[in-house]
Design a protein around this motif. Structure first.
Motif, PDB file in Angstrom:
ATOM      1  N   LEU A  77      50.072   7.260 -16.862  1.00  7.85           N
ATOM      2  CA  LEU A  77      50.625   6.912 -17.879  1.00  7.85           C
ATOM      3  C   LEU A  77      50.029   5.303 -18.173  1.00  7.85           C
ATOM      4  CD1 LEU A  77      52.941   6.511 -20.587  1.00  7.85           C
ATOM      5  CD2 LEU A  77      54.003   5.189 -18.526  1.00  7.85           C
ATOM      6  N   PRO A  78      49.275   5.358 -18.770  1.00  6.91           N
ATOM      7  CA  PRO A  78      48.506   3.948 -19.061  1.00  6.91           C
ATOM      8  C   PRO A  78      49.106   2.433 -18.459  1.00  6.91           C
ATOM      9  CG  PRO A  78      47.705   5.027 -20.761  1.00  6.91           C
ATOM     10  CD  PRO A  78      49.145   5.440 -19.918  1.00  6.91           C
ATOM     11  N   GLY A  79      48.909   2.098 -17.958  1.00  9.47           N
ATOM     12  CA  GLY A  79      49.857   0.257 -17.524  1.00  9.47           C
ATOM     13  C   GLY A  79      50.630   0.875 -17.027  1.00  9.47           C
ATOM     14  N   ALA A  80      50.737   1.886 -16.057  1.00  9.00           N
ATOM     15  CA  ALA A  80      51.807   2.010 -14.732  1.00  9.00           C
ATOM     16  C   ALA A  80      51.298   2.487 -13.551  1.00  9.00           C
ATOM     17  CB  ALA A  80      53.009   3.131 -14.806  1.00  9.00           C
ATOM     18  N   ILE A  81      51.906   2.069 -12.695  1.00 11.04           N
ATOM     19  CA  ILE A  81      52.117   2.652 -11.428  1.00 11.04           C
ATOM     20  C   ILE A  81      51.674   4.079 -10.742  1.00 11.04           C
ATOM     21  CG2 ILE A  81      51.644   2.110  -8.863  1.00 11.04           C
ATOM     22  CD1 ILE A  81      53.540  -0.694  -9.701  1.00 11.04           C
ATOM     23  N   THR A  82      50.474   4.305 -10.545  1.00 12.60           N
ATOM     24  CA  THR A  82      50.387   5.964 -10.876  1.00 12.60           C
ATOM     25  C   THR A  82      50.523   6.050  -9.200  1.00 12.60           C
ATOM     26  OG1 THR A  82      48.995   6.127 -11.907  1.00 12.60           O
ATOM     27  CG2 THR A  82      48.591   7.878 -10.525  1.00 12.60           C
ATOM     28  N   LEU A  83      51.781   7.299  -8.742  1.00 12.31           N
ATOM     29  CA  LEU A  83      52.101   7.609  -7.034  1.00 12.31           C
ATOM     30  C   LEU A  83      51.708   8.035  -6.399  1.00 12.31           C
ATOM     31  CD1 LEU A  83      54.206   6.938  -5.235  1.00 12.31           C
ATOM     32  CD2 LEU A  83      54.976   9.229  -6.463  1.00 12.31           C
ATOM     33  N   GLY A  84      50.295   8.074  -5.404  1.00 11.65           N
ATOM     34  CA  GLY A  84      50.069   9.377  -5.230  1.00 11.65           C
ATOM     35  C   GLY A  84      48.155   8.593  -5.145  1.00 11.65           C
ATOM     36  N   ALA A  85      48.103   7.474  -6.116  1.00 16.14           N
ATOM     37  CA  ALA A  85      46.846   7.068  -6.448  1.00 16.14           C
ATOM     38  C   ALA A  85      46.626   6.168  -5.127  1.00 16.14           C
ATOM     39  CB  ALA A  85      46.504   6.984  -7.579  1.00 16.14           C
ATOM     40  N   PRO A  86      45.447   6.868  -4.582  1.00 16.92           N
ATOM     41  CA  PRO A  86      44.871   5.403  -3.026  1.00 16.92           C
ATOM     42  C   PRO A  86      44.470   4.139  -3.795  1.00 16.92           C
ATOM     43  CG  PRO A  86      43.654   7.693  -3.246  1.00 16.92           C
ATOM     44  CD  PRO A  86      44.347   7.570  -4.447  1.00 16.92           C
ATOM     45  N   HIS A  87      44.469   3.996  -5.482  1.00 21.32           N
ATOM     46  CA  HIS A  87      44.024   2.640  -5.372  1.00 21.32           C
ATOM     47  C   HIS A  87      44.779   1.567  -6.412  1.00 21.32           C
ATOM     48  CE1 HIS A  87      43.610   5.244  -9.540  1.00 21.32           C
ATOM     49  NE2 HIS A  87      44.763   4.253 -10.036  1.00 21.32           N
ATOM     50  N   ASP A  88      46.156   2.503  -6.026  1.00 18.82           N
ATOM     51  CA  ASP A  88      47.665   2.206  -6.454  1.00 18.82           C
ATOM     52  C   ASP A  88      48.154   2.024  -5.793  1.00 18.82           C
ATOM     53  OD1 ASP A  88      46.973   0.969  -9.239  1.00 18.82           O
ATOM     54  OD2 ASP A  88      47.750   2.830 -10.172  1.00 18.82           O
ATOM     55  N   GLU A  89      48.105   2.035  -4.138  1.00 21.22           N
ATOM     56  CA  GLU A  89      48.965   1.588  -2.857  1.00 21.22           C
ATOM     57  C   GLU A  89      49.254   0.381  -2.871  1.00 21.22           C
ATOM     58  OE1 GLU A  89      47.275   3.846   0.167  1.00 21.22           O
ATOM     59  OE2 GLU A  89      47.149   5.639  -0.725  1.00 21.22           O
ATOM     60  N   ALA A  90      48.359  -0.284  -2.924  1.00 18.45           N
ATOM     61  CA  ALA A  90      48.898  -1.595  -2.421  1.00 18.45           C
ATOM     62  C   ALA A  90      49.608  -2.710  -3.791  1.00 18.45           C
ATOM     63  CB  ALA A  90      47.007  -2.238  -3.107  1.00 18.45           C
ATOM     64  N   ALA A  91      49.916  -2.139  -4.808  1.00 18.43           N
ATOM     65  CA  ALA A  91      50.975  -2.186  -6.468  1.00 18.43           C
ATOM     66  C   ALA A  91      51.653  -1.514  -5.694  1.00 18.43           C
ATOM     67  CB  ALA A  91      49.969  -1.488  -7.809  1.00 18.43           C
ATOM     68  N   LEU A  92      52.007  -0.415  -5.176  1.00 16.84           N
ATOM     69  CA  LEU A  92      53.634   0.230  -4.197  1.00 16.84           C
ATOM     70  C   LEU A  92      54.224  -0.908  -3.822  1.00 16.84           C
ATOM     71  CD1 LEU A  92      55.428   2.245  -6.154  1.00 16.84           C
ATOM     72  CD2 LEU A  92      54.237   3.551  -4.008  1.00 16.84           C
ATOM     73  N   ALA A  93      52.859  -0.987  -2.773  1.00 13.08           N
ATOM     74  CA  ALA A  93      53.558  -2.166  -2.691  1.00 13.08           C
ATOM     75  C   ALA A  93      54.335  -3.123  -2.010  1.00 13.08           C
ATOM     76  CB  ALA A  93      52.689  -1.587  -0.751  1.00 13.08           C
ATOM     77  N   ALA A  94      53.691  -3.738  -3.431  1.00  9.65           N
ATOM     78  CA  ALA A  94      54.058  -5.218  -3.896  1.00  9.65           C
ATOM     79  C   ALA A  94      55.677  -4.799  -4.682  1.00  9.65           C
ATOM     80  CB  ALA A  94      52.968  -5.910  -4.871  1.00  9.65           C
ATOM     81  N   LEU A  95      54.974  -3.900  -5.263  1.00 12.49           N
ATOM     82  CA  LEU A  95      56.134  -3.727  -6.095  1.00 12.49           C
ATOM     83  C   LEU A  95      58.124  -3.320  -4.917  1.00 12.49           C
ATOM     84  CD1 LEU A  95      58.277  -2.906  -8.741  1.00 12.49           C
ATOM     85  CD2 LEU A  95      57.476  -0.559  -8.502  1.00 12.49           C
ATOM     86  N   THR A  96      57.307  -2.297  -4.198  1.00 13.38           N
ATOM     87  CA  THR A  96      58.873  -2.269  -3.188  1.00 13.38           C
ATOM     88  C   THR A  96      59.148  -3.924  -2.142  1.00 13.38           C
ATOM     89  OG1 THR A  96      57.441  -0.117  -2.726  1.00 13.38           O
ATOM     90  CG2 THR A  96      59.019  -0.906  -0.672  1.00 13.38           C
ATOM     91  N   ALA A  97      58.397  -4.398  -2.317  1.00 15.10           N
ATOM     92  CA  ALA A  97      58.749  -5.532  -2.163  1.00 15.10           C
ATOM     93  C   ALA A  97      59.791  -6.459  -2.313  1.00 15.10           C
ATOM     94  CB  ALA A  97      56.961  -6.653  -1.362  1.00 15.10           C
ATOM     95  N   ARG A  98      58.557  -6.143  -3.738  1.00 15.36           N
ATOM     96  CA  ARG A  98      59.973  -7.465  -5.222  1.00 15.36           C
ATOM     97  C   ARG A  98      60.838  -6.607  -5.051  1.00 15.36           C
ATOM     98  NH1 ARG A  98      56.660  -6.520 -10.241  1.00 15.36           N
ATOM     99  NH2 ARG A  98      58.335  -7.071 -10.872  1.00 15.36           N
ATOM    100  N   VAL A  99      61.554  -4.918  -4.886  1.00 15.79           N
ATOM    101  CA  VAL A  99      62.800  -4.493  -5.254  1.00 15.79           C
ATOM    102  C   VAL A  99      63.816  -5.260  -4.163  1.00 15.79           C
ATOM    103  CG1 VAL A  99      63.750  -2.018  -5.223  1.00 15.79           C
ATOM    104  CG2 VAL A  99      61.663  -2.104  -6.974  1.00 15.79           C
ATOM    105  N   ARG A 100      63.436  -4.995  -2.810  1.00 12.72           N
ATOM    106  CA  ARG A 100      63.747  -4.986  -1.555  1.00 12.72           C
ATOM    107  C   ARG A 100      64.359  -6.449  -1.646  1.00 12.72           C
ATOM    108  NH1 ARG A 100      60.331  -2.303   2.599  1.00 12.72           N
ATOM    109  NH2 ARG A 100      61.376  -0.178   2.584  1.00 12.72           N
ATOM    110  N   ALA A 101      63.384  -7.442  -2.487  1.00 13.92           N
ATOM    111  CA  ALA A 101      64.496  -8.609  -2.981  1.00 13.92           C
ATOM    112  C   ALA A 101      65.030  -8.995  -3.632  1.00 13.92           C
ATOM    113  CB  ALA A 101      62.645  -9.614  -3.041  1.00 13.92           C
ATOM    114  N   GLY A 102      64.925  -7.973  -4.391  1.00 11.86           N
ATOM    115  CA  GLY A 102      66.269  -7.872  -5.704  1.00 11.86           C
ATOM    116  C   GLY A 102      65.693  -8.833  -6.872  1.00 11.86           C
ATOM    117  N   THR A 103      64.394  -8.474  -7.026  1.00 13.22           N
ATOM    118  CA  THR A 103      63.763  -9.619  -8.336  1.00 13.22           C
ATOM    119  C   THR A 103      63.358  -8.238  -9.512  1.00 13.22           C
ATOM    120  OG1 THR A 103      61.604  -9.699  -6.920  1.00 13.22           O
ATOM    121  CG2 THR A 103      63.195 -11.536  -6.519  1.00 13.22           C
ATOM    122  N   VAL A 104      63.832  -7.550  -9.367  1.00 15.98           N
ATOM    123  CA  VAL A 104      63.585  -6.130  -9.829  1.00 15.98           C
ATOM    124  C   VAL A 104      64.441  -5.902 -10.603  1.00 15.98           C
ATOM    125  CG1 VAL A 104      61.778  -3.747 -10.447  1.00 15.98           C
ATOM    126  CG2 VAL A 104      60.982  -5.281  -9.247  1.00 15.98           C
TER     127      VAL A 104
END
Length: 390
Positions: free
Chosen positions: A117-144
Motif C-alpha cells: 500500500l503506498p505510504g505504508a510500512i511493508t511487512l516482510g520487505a527488507p527495506h522496511d525492517e528498520a521502520a517496523l522496528a521503530a514502530l514497534t518501539a513506539r507502540v511499546r512506549a504507548g505513543t501510537v
C-alpha cells in the motif's frame, strides 16, 4: 549424465526453505544415486519464520552454512543467481555467465515482496525492517494511538496481518493503542474455510482487535488512511502485507504476476524435466507449511521420472494446512484439510503437530534441531511454539 559419472544430474535452484526441503527429500529418497547441486545466490541460509515481526516474537534467526548443509546431503553448491532456463537444451543460465546442464531442474527461488500500500510500512520487505522496528518501539512506549494493518487485494495468505495485529496489541500498554485490520477479504482467513476463519475472528475479538472486511485502501498520506467509501481515516501508523511477485523467468511459462505455471505435482506446464516448489510456483497460497509439502511432492515426482521410484499414476497428496498463530500470550494451532469434498478443521491451544514449529512438517525443522544440538547451541529447539511461546 557423463561417462565418468552416470548418475542423473538434479539442479535445485534457490536457497530458502523449499529448496533445502527438496535437497533433503531427494537425499532421503535416492541417497547416492543422484548428483544433486544447489544453485543459490547466497552462501548461507537464515531460518527466519517470525523474525519479520521486529522483535515482537522470539526468533533466534539461526543461520546455516550452505556448503556444510549440502555436504551432509552428498550434494554440491554453486553460489550464483539463476537468470534464465534453456529448457530445450536442459540447461540454466546464471548471473555470472554460467551455464549449468541438468537432467532434472527444480525451481525453488521464492518470490519478491513489493509495496502492499503506498505510504505504508511493508511487512516482510527488507527495506522496511528498520521502520517496523521503530514502530514497534513506539507502540511499546504507548505513543501510537491508532494502528492499522492492511491486507491488500490479491493476497491470499493473510495470517501474518492478524498475527502482527495481535502482537502489536499485546506489546502496547493497556488502552494505549487501538489496532484494526483492514482487509480485502470477505472475512478473516477466508481462504482456509469457515471454521478456520471463525477461530481467528474469535481470537481477534477477545484481544480487542477490530476488523474491517471487503475494503482495500487507496493510500496512506499525512496520517490519513484513504478508504474508497469511508474517505480519510486518521491513523498514527499503517503496516501492509507485501504483494508477492514471481521472477518471470525467461524460457518458462509464467502467469501475469511472474509465477511459474505448474500442475498439481509441481511439474512445470509443458515441460518434462522442470519442476517448481514454494512461492515461485503459481499456487494461490504462499505459506511455509505448503512449501515443504510441495517440495516433498516434487522430490517424489523427480525420483519417479528418473526411474528411481516406481513410475505410476500416483495421485497428488492433498495438502494439509497447518498454522500457528501467535498473539503475544499464547499460540493458537489450526489445521485444515479437504476430506470427502469438505474442509475439516481442528483448532487447539495445544500443538496439533510435532514438533510444534512455525513452519510445520517436512524434514528441515528436524535437521535444524539436530544441527544446533550437534553444535551445542543453547537455542536448539527455540523455534518450538508452546503456551506463551511468543
Amino acid at each position: 549424465m557423463t561417462p565418468s559419472d552416470p548418475r542423473p544430474r538434479v539442479l535445485v535452484a534457490g536457497g530458502g526453505v523449499a529448496a533445502l526441503e527438496v535437497v533433503l527429500a531427494l537425499h532421503e529418497r535416492t541417497a547416492g544415486t543422484l548428483r544433486t547441486t544447489l544453485l543459490s545466490s547466497a552462501d548461507r541460509f537464515r531460518h527466519r519464520p517470525i523474525s519479520s515481526y521486529a522483535g515482537l516474537a522470539g526468533d533466534d534467526g539461526r543461520t546455516v552454512d550452505l556448503a556444510r548443509f549440502v555436504a551432509e546431503q552428498g550434494a554440491g553448491l554453486v553460489c550464483d543467481r539463476l537468470t534464465a532456463v534453456d529448457a530445450a537444451e536442459s540447461a540454466v543460465l546464471t548471473e555470472h555467465g554460467g551455464r549449468i546442464p541438468y537432467d532434472a531442474l527444480v525451481l525453488a527461488t521464492g518470490a519478491s515482496p513489493r509495496e502492499g500500500l503506498p505510504g505504508a510500512i511493508t511487512l516482510g520487505a527488507p527495506h522496511d525492517e528498520a521502520a517496523l522496528a521503530a514502530l514497534t518501539a513506539r507502540v511499546r512506549a504507548g505513543t501510537v494511538g491508532r494502528l492499522a494493518v492492511v491486507v491488500p487485494a490479491g493476497v491470499a495468505w493473510s495470517l501474518p496481518a492478524y498475527e502482527l495485529a495481535l502482537l502489536m496489541r499485546h506489546a502496547a500498554p493497556a488502552g494505549a493503542t487501538a489496532v484494526e485490520v483492514v482487509t480485502a477479504e470477505v472475512r478473516p482467513m477466508a481462504v482456509a474455510g469457515d471454521e478456520f476463519s471463525d477461530a481467528v475472528s474469535a481470537l481477534l475479538a477477545r484481544r480487542g482487535v477490530r476488523v474491517t472486511t471487503s475494503t482495500w485502501p487507496d493510500a496512506v498520506d499525512e496520517g490519513r488512511l484513504w478508504l474508497p467509501l469511508q474517505g480519510a481515516v486518521e491513523v498514527d501508523a499503517v503496516v501492509a502485507l507485501a504483494r508477492s511477485v514471481g521472477p518471470s523467468l525467461p524460457g518458462l511459462p509464467c502467469d501475469a504476476h511472474g509465477f511459474v505455471l505448474v500442475d498439481a505435482r509441481g511439474l512445470v506446464r509443458g515441460e518434462r524435466r522442470v519442476w517448481a516448489a514454494g512461492d515461485v510456483a503459481s499456487h494461490v497460497v504462499k505459506q511455509g507449511g505448503f512449501a515443504v509439502q510441495q517440495a516433498d511432492a516434487v522430490a517424489e515426482d523427480v525420483a519417479r521420472h528418473l526411474g528411481l521410484e516406481h513410475l505410476s499414476a500416483v495421485a497428488p497428496h492433498p495438502p494439509v494446512l497447518r498454522a500457528a498463530l501467535l498473539d503475544g500470550e499464547d499460540t493458537l494451532y489450526l489445521r485444515a484439510e479437504h476430506v470427502d469434498g469438505t474442509i475439516r478443521t481442528a483448532v487447539s491451544g495445544t500443538p496439533l503437530w510435532w514438533p510444534p514449529t512455525k513452519i510445520a512438517g517436512g524434514r528441515l525443522s528436524a535437521w535444524l534441531a539436530a544441527f544446533q544440538a550437534r553444535d551445542g547451541g543453547a537455542a536448539a529447539g527455540s523455534e518450538l511454539l508452546g503456551a506463551g511461546g511468543a
